[in-house]
Scaffold this active site. Sequence first.
Site, PDB file in Angstrom:
ATOM      1  N   ASN A 249     -66.212  -1.328  43.789  1.00 15.47           N
ATOM      2  CA  ASN A 249     -65.047  -1.342  44.673  1.00 15.47           C
ATOM      3  C   ASN A 249     -65.321  -0.454  45.886  1.00 15.47           C
ATOM      4  O   ASN A 249     -65.533  -0.936  46.994  1.00 15.47           O
ATOM      5  CB  ASN A 249     -63.785  -0.888  43.937  1.00 15.47           C
ATOM      6  CG  ASN A 249     -62.512  -1.127  44.740  1.00 15.47           C
ATOM      7  OD1 ASN A 249     -62.533  -1.309  45.950  1.00 15.47           O
ATOM      8  ND2 ASN A 249     -61.389  -1.131  44.089  1.00 15.47           N
ATOM      9  N   THR A 250     -65.378   0.862  45.641  1.00  9.24           N
ATOM     10  CA  THR A 250     -65.480   1.805  46.753  1.00  9.24           C
ATOM     11  C   THR A 250     -66.675   1.533  47.666  1.00  9.24           C
ATOM     12  O   THR A 250     -66.545   1.634  48.890  1.00  9.24           O
ATOM     13  CB  THR A 250     -65.574   3.247  46.201  1.00  9.24           C
ATOM     14  OG1 THR A 250     -64.605   3.404  45.171  1.00  9.24           O
ATOM     15  CG2 THR A 250     -65.326   4.269  47.276  1.00  9.24           C
TER      16      THR A 250
ATOM     17  N   GLY B 297     -66.258   5.923  42.054  1.00 13.37           N
ATOM     18  CA  GLY B 297     -66.179   6.302  43.463  1.00 13.37           C
ATOM     19  C   GLY B 297     -67.241   7.283  43.926  1.00 13.37           C
ATOM     20  O   GLY B 297     -67.222   7.718  45.076  1.00 13.37           O
TER      21      GLY B 297
ATOM     22  N   ALA C  11     -68.660   0.930  37.879  1.00 13.36           N
ATOM     23  CA  ALA C  11     -68.389   2.208  38.553  1.00 13.36           C
ATOM     24  C   ALA C  11     -69.636   3.014  38.887  1.00 13.36           C
ATOM     25  O   ALA C  11     -70.625   2.997  38.164  1.00 13.36           O
ATOM     26  CB  ALA C  11     -67.461   3.094  37.740  1.00 13.36           C
ATOM     27  N   GLY C  12     -69.549   3.691  40.025  1.00  9.26           N
ATOM     28  CA  GLY C  12     -70.571   4.665  40.412  1.00  9.26           C
ATOM     29  C   GLY C  12     -71.635   4.140  41.351  1.00  9.26           C
ATOM     30  O   GLY C  12     -72.464   4.905  41.819  1.00  9.26           O
TER      31      GLY C  12
ATOM     32  N   LYS D  98     -59.229  -5.325  32.035  1.00  5.95           N
ATOM     33  CA  LYS D  98     -60.224  -4.268  32.130  1.00  5.95           C
ATOM     34  C   LYS D  98     -59.535  -2.984  31.677  1.00  5.95           C
ATOM     35  O   LYS D  98     -58.587  -2.518  32.304  1.00  5.95           O
ATOM     36  CB  LYS D  98     -60.732  -4.120  33.562  1.00  5.95           C
ATOM     37  CG  LYS D  98     -61.799  -3.031  33.663  1.00  5.95           C
ATOM     38  CD  LYS D  98     -62.087  -2.611  35.078  1.00  5.95           C
ATOM     39  CE  LYS D  98     -62.591  -1.195  35.067  1.00  5.95           C
ATOM     40  NZ  LYS D  98     -62.791  -0.643  36.406  1.00  5.95           N
TER      41      LYS D  98
END
Lengths: 324, 254
Positions: B203-204, B154, B181-182, B93
């Site tokens: 992830n976050t 994040g 993301a986001g 990635k």
Amino acid sequence: MSAQVTIVGAGVAGLCAARALAWRGAEVVVWDREAAPGPHHCSWWAGGMLAPYCEAESAEPEVVAWGQSAADWWERAGAEVTRNGSLVVSLTRDRADLARFAKRTEGYRTVGAAGIAELEPDLEGRVSQGLFFEAEAHLTPRAAMAGLRAALQADGVRFRVGEVEPASLPGTVVDTRGFSARDVLDDLRGVKGEMLVLSCPEVSLSRPVRLLHPRMPFYIVPRGGGIFMLGATQIEAVGDRITARSMMELLNAAYALNPAFGEAEVVEIGVDSRPAFPDNLPRVVRDGAVIRANGLFRHGFLLGPWLGERVADMVMEARDARRA
Amino acid sequence: MRDFYGVTLDTPLMLGTAQYPSPAVLAEAFRCSRASVATVSLRREQGGGQDFWSLIKELGVHVLPNTAGCHTVREAVTTAHMAREVFGTKWIKLEVIGEEDTLQPDVFGLVEAARVLSEDGFEVFPYTTEDLVVAGKLLDAGCKVLMPWGAPIGSGLGLNNLFGLRAMRAHFPDVPLVIDAGLGLPSQAAQAMELGYDAILLNTAVAKAGDPAMMAEGFARALEAGRLAFDADPMEPRDMAAPSTPVIGKAFLE
């Protein structure tokens, strides 16, 4: 007849176990590689925060429960405990992180710019929102360890220098070797922590201050006399050198709290591997004739007392069972 | 499901491994998420500990190493090579960060790094924006998967540019597309699947939830709902009401 116990490892885990056992009348011998607390102990590099409420942000509820009595325990053991609470703050852009921290914890009151300035005049104008955990405390790890060791010696605990294999020793043996016990504890891992000690007489703080940071649980602990400890990264690795990035981020966070830290002198750089189990909780388990007490992770001084008392419970239960 | 460099995934979730309270919580979150890919970082928090790597391998999912925290082509290429050695995979990635506050990709460096790595045999998953021109250049550079952002890393803001993401899907109907993301909520993940995206990467949102395992379960269900909705060919929205029973010729009028 009193219980006779040999402890291997005189870091915070071993000293707490020795203290708890000696209080209960056991005859204790403690082995360690060196003749005094020092950099070979993970606890040598600790922050010394006795902050069970703050830890709830990312730790299991057990940490809060087991850490409740830590400050009292250390005082009873003769350590100098400062009960000034702890302060958690964030920069304006990380407001969401403070809201998150508040949601995950209890035992605080919210403080604004004026409240922060009143608690810590040297943070005035730097941060405008925070949480004050009044019931928390802190101590100075190296002083606490040296003091505990001296008190134990005065109480008749004998300290021996040398590397010994716990399983090869006779009688009741407690293994508190921290990460060195990796050879017998399969799921013990090292979590690298990096810290700095600064000398900055221009700044004065009365309590540990945590600045919420996107990549590490950053805190600054005043040691008195213009000395501050900055910590600490949590990296899933074993290592003994700090990275430039970690150092920059630690210094940057201190600088954000008060630009006077830019003029501080770097007194010390510390790096070590915290011993941790997969759930990041400590364990006291029996392994044949040996009691393995390990996995204090980032909670050496907060949960050392709990661990020491559990070791003593286990030793005493075994003795009582033998008598019965 | 579209394949990712010849690999068909069981579920459309790629889950990050950073920032969990403990490895035990991480493992539980993975179980609940049904993720089929774990992304891992060689830098920063994850440092390179063998114990942590073995824990990731024990999750039993595909491993997608990333170049998180790299700001230049050279850093990213070096990190990719290290990742290939550590994990024995050609997958990478690719992140080349261009701006510190938004962590948005430096798309120029990204295209260049993608070309270098693709020529070297890597299978590149580029973290990019929804810009169609950049996307085209990434494909020219050898990428066979594209990973546009939903919002800054994040931030939890969800799909920030619906028009752009819809256009991207329409423009590249045959390229596997992953929202990377986001995302902060399962509903946002469902929305991505409803748009016809092939997978999402998180992830976050999971790691920093109060109960990561429960949030992981929430995402797993949302992804399934979104996928079902897309496959079911949803109705077209319209401006006027469309009564489900005829109005004229009602037998009984009041």
